[in-house]
Write an enzyme that holds these catalytic residues in place. Structure first.
Site, PDB file in Angstrom:
ATOM      1  N   TYR A   5      41.320  48.597   0.045  1.00 52.79           N
ATOM      2  CA  TYR A   5      42.754  48.564   0.393  1.00 52.79           C
ATOM      3  C   TYR A   5      43.602  48.476  -0.868  1.00 52.79           C
ATOM      4  O   TYR A   5      43.163  47.963  -1.889  1.00 52.79           O
ATOM      5  CB  TYR A   5      43.060  47.409   1.352  1.00 52.79           C
ATOM      6  CG  TYR A   5      42.711  46.029   0.850  1.00 52.79           C
ATOM      7  CD1 TYR A   5      43.578  45.312   0.029  1.00 52.79           C
ATOM      8  CD2 TYR A   5      41.509  45.429   1.220  1.00 52.79           C
ATOM      9  CE1 TYR A   5      43.258  44.044  -0.417  1.00 52.79           C
ATOM     10  CE2 TYR A   5      41.178  44.160   0.774  1.00 52.79           C
ATOM     11  CZ  TYR A   5      42.052  43.475  -0.039  1.00 52.79           C
ATOM     12  OH  TYR A   5      41.729  42.219  -0.488  1.00 52.79           O
TER      13      TYR A   5
ATOM     14  N   HIS B 153      34.935  44.476  -0.235  1.00 51.45           N
ATOM     15  CA  HIS B 153      34.342  43.180  -0.596  1.00 51.45           C
ATOM     16  C   HIS B 153      34.342  42.248   0.598  1.00 51.45           C
ATOM     17  O   HIS B 153      35.148  42.391   1.522  1.00 51.45           O
ATOM     18  CB  HIS B 153      35.095  42.531  -1.765  1.00 51.45           C
ATOM     19  CG  HIS B 153      36.538  42.230  -1.445  1.00 51.45           C
ATOM     20  ND1 HIS B 153      37.528  43.178  -1.566  1.00 51.45           N
ATOM     21  CD2 HIS B 153      37.155  41.110  -1.003  1.00 51.45           C
ATOM     22  CE1 HIS B 153      38.696  42.654  -1.222  1.00 51.45           C
ATOM     23  NE2 HIS B 153      38.500  41.390  -0.859  1.00 51.45           N
TER      24      HIS B 153
ATOM     25  N   HIS C 298      34.484  38.109   1.312  1.00 57.56           N
ATOM     26  CA  HIS C 298      34.731  36.799   0.703  1.00 57.56           C
ATOM     27  C   HIS C 298      33.682  35.805   1.193  1.00 57.56           C
ATOM     28  O   HIS C 298      33.382  35.760   2.396  1.00 57.56           O
ATOM     29  CB  HIS C 298      36.110  36.269   1.110  1.00 57.56           C
ATOM     30  CG  HIS C 298      37.256  37.056   0.566  1.00 57.56           C
ATOM     31  ND1 HIS C 298      37.868  36.768  -0.623  1.00 57.56           N
ATOM     32  CD2 HIS C 298      37.912  38.141   1.057  1.00 57.56           C
ATOM     33  CE1 HIS C 298      38.863  37.631  -0.846  1.00 57.56           C
ATOM     34  NE2 HIS C 298      38.909  38.467   0.169  1.00 57.56           N
TER      35      HIS C 298
END
Lengths: 231, 242
Positions: free
Chosen positions: B144, B157, B159
């Protein structure tokens, strides 16, 4: 049938030559629907303090938890303050974590094996709060007892604090001490802090409140920058 | 009281607090040097083993939280949580959050014009077993754009947030994917010096991949380990502070 094989190895997480501490990365701005659970900032009661439910859908209940609490000894306190950046601007997307002993000075951890000091059922001593749009955070907890320090020393009552935020690549660790405690003068950790910066670690009781409300602002940079620790 | 060994200090792979290409670090990183302190009982303890009292039960399948399956590439992420000596970290909680397959977070402040997925929240948590293993099921998050600089894009990714056994072992990080060209131009990933940033890149694994169902990725998390030297009676493992 073709044999099942992996692609050729490359330098990545699984490379034995790179084995070591996983590097820290920022918590980013979008952690609110995963980390600070409702009730996470209330260590002694059953309120929903801690989360920012307006930032995620109402039907998202992953974090909707306020566990039951037992009788918890000690003086209930509010610990609150503002997180601000180098320009004095509030940080609206910080997460604060606290870790502390109970009022008797015992940590609810398997690594604190001093069984002669009682634990309080229901008191874990770990909390999490997200800051508001104004950079404000608030915990409800108990005033911790003194705990052992290095050697035969005694540490003054204190709360360990971790600060996470967008723009913070690795946790910033600090401590809250409480103004007026005689033990502050002999605390072995405060003694390592330059005298002129110690005040940044000392919460003060808010004079305009009913009592038991302790103010601890966190300044990430600049004038009055909070002391952060290498632990 | 039982003697507790201190945890190792940061190794060379940790990022600095200030990394100017990641613009938000400039006003949010301390300028005063960190004050080095010995690890006391405060830092050597943590809420280990009581995650369920704090955060609730395990939620390992992020594709099974709604009426239907989310859109996107279904993946399994598996691995171990270890200390620096390679020993498993048992019963520790790993919290997970991520964008959906289109690269959009469910978070109200994510206003990027990519669609939400009504079948995907993007939050979960897993607990390591006796061998330190964990496993979760999700969809691969999309890349994004973000406002750090002109035409900035975050690589895909996930988290990750881990408590570990002690205050000293707390870790928040991000896991990346091996086939992503955005990693090498991402200021957040690149805050970690080379070659250590490759520790954040998962490995595609055919054994973890489940036939006719989901691609598999391996990712081990290594937390700070107990050092070899016991606490000095005076000031922790040494009296050096800078």
């Amino acid at each position: 049938m073709t044999e099942q094989v992996n692609p050729a190895p490359r330098l990545d997480n699984q490379d034995p030559g790179l084995f070591g501490q996983t590097p820290s990365q920022t918590v980013g701005p979008f952690f609110h629907y995963s980390l600070p659970w409702k009730g996470g900032a209330d260590l002694v009661g059953q309120s929903d303090m801690g989360a920012r439910p307006e930032l995620f859908p109402e039907d998202h209940d992953v974090l909707n938890l306020s566990p039951p609490r037992g009788a918890i000894r000690g003086e209930t306190i509010i610990l609150e303050g503002v997180v601000c950046d180098a320009d004095g601007k509030p940080v609206p997307d910080a997460m604060i974590e606290i870790w502390q002993a109970n009022a008797a000075g015992r940590y609810a951890s398997p690594d604190d094996d001093r069984t002669d000091i009682p634990l309080d059922e229901g008191f874990i001593g770990f909390g999490r709060a997200a800051t508001s749009e104004e950079g404000f955070y608030r915990f409800r907890t108990v005033l911790p007892g003194a705990v052992p320090g290095p050697g035969d020393s005694l540490q003054a009552p204190h709360i360990a604090v971790g600060v996470f935020a967008r723009g913070v690549l690795k946790r910033l660790a600090t401590r809250v001490y409480f103004a007026g405690q005689d033990a502050n003068a002999t605390d072995p950790i405060l003694a390592l802090v330059p005298a002129e910066r110690r005040h940044t670690l000392i919460a003060r009781e808010a004079p305009d409140k009913d009592g038991g409300v302790w103010r601890f602002d966190i300044v990430l940079q600049g004038e009055g920058e909070t002391v952060f620790f290498d632990i | 009281m039982t003697l507790i060994l201190p945890y190792a200090r940061e190794d060379a792979g940790q990022p600095p607090s200030l990394h100017p290409p990641y613009v938000s670090t400039v006003p949010r990183s301390p300028r005063q040097p960190l004050v080095r302190i010995p690890q006391t009982l405060t830092e050597l303890t943590g809420p280990a083993g009581c995650w369920d009292n704090l955060m609730g039960e395990s939620l390992f399948d992020l594709t099974d939280q709604h009426l239907a399956r989310p859109l996107g590439q279904r993946i399994v992420v598996a691995g171990r949580v270890l200390d620096e000596q390679g020993r498993p970290v048992r019963g520790t909680v790993m919290e997970i959050w991520q964008a959906n397959a289109a690269g959009r977070y469910i978070h109200k402040k994510d206003q990027w014009d990519a669609p939400h997925d009504p079948n995907f929240t993007g939050a979960g948590r897993v607990i390591t077993d006796d061998e330190g293993r964990y496993r979760f099921v999700t969809v691969r998050p999309g890349a994004y754009p973000w406002g750090n600089h002109h035409n900035a894009w975050r690589p895909s990714h996930i988290h990750l947030s881990l408590l570990g056994p002690a205050f000293a072992t707390r870790l928040v990080t991000q896991m990346y994917f091996p086939d992503d060209p955005l990693i090498e131009i991402d200021p957040i990933a690149n805050a970690v010096p080379s070659p250590y940033r490759q520790r954040l890149v998962s490995r595609f694994d055919i054994e973890t991949t489940q036939p006719d169902w989901a691609l598999g990725y391996l990712f081990d998390v290594v937390l700070r380990g107990r050092g070899a030297t016991p606490l000095d009676p005076e000031y922790g493992e040494d009296d050096h502070h800078d």
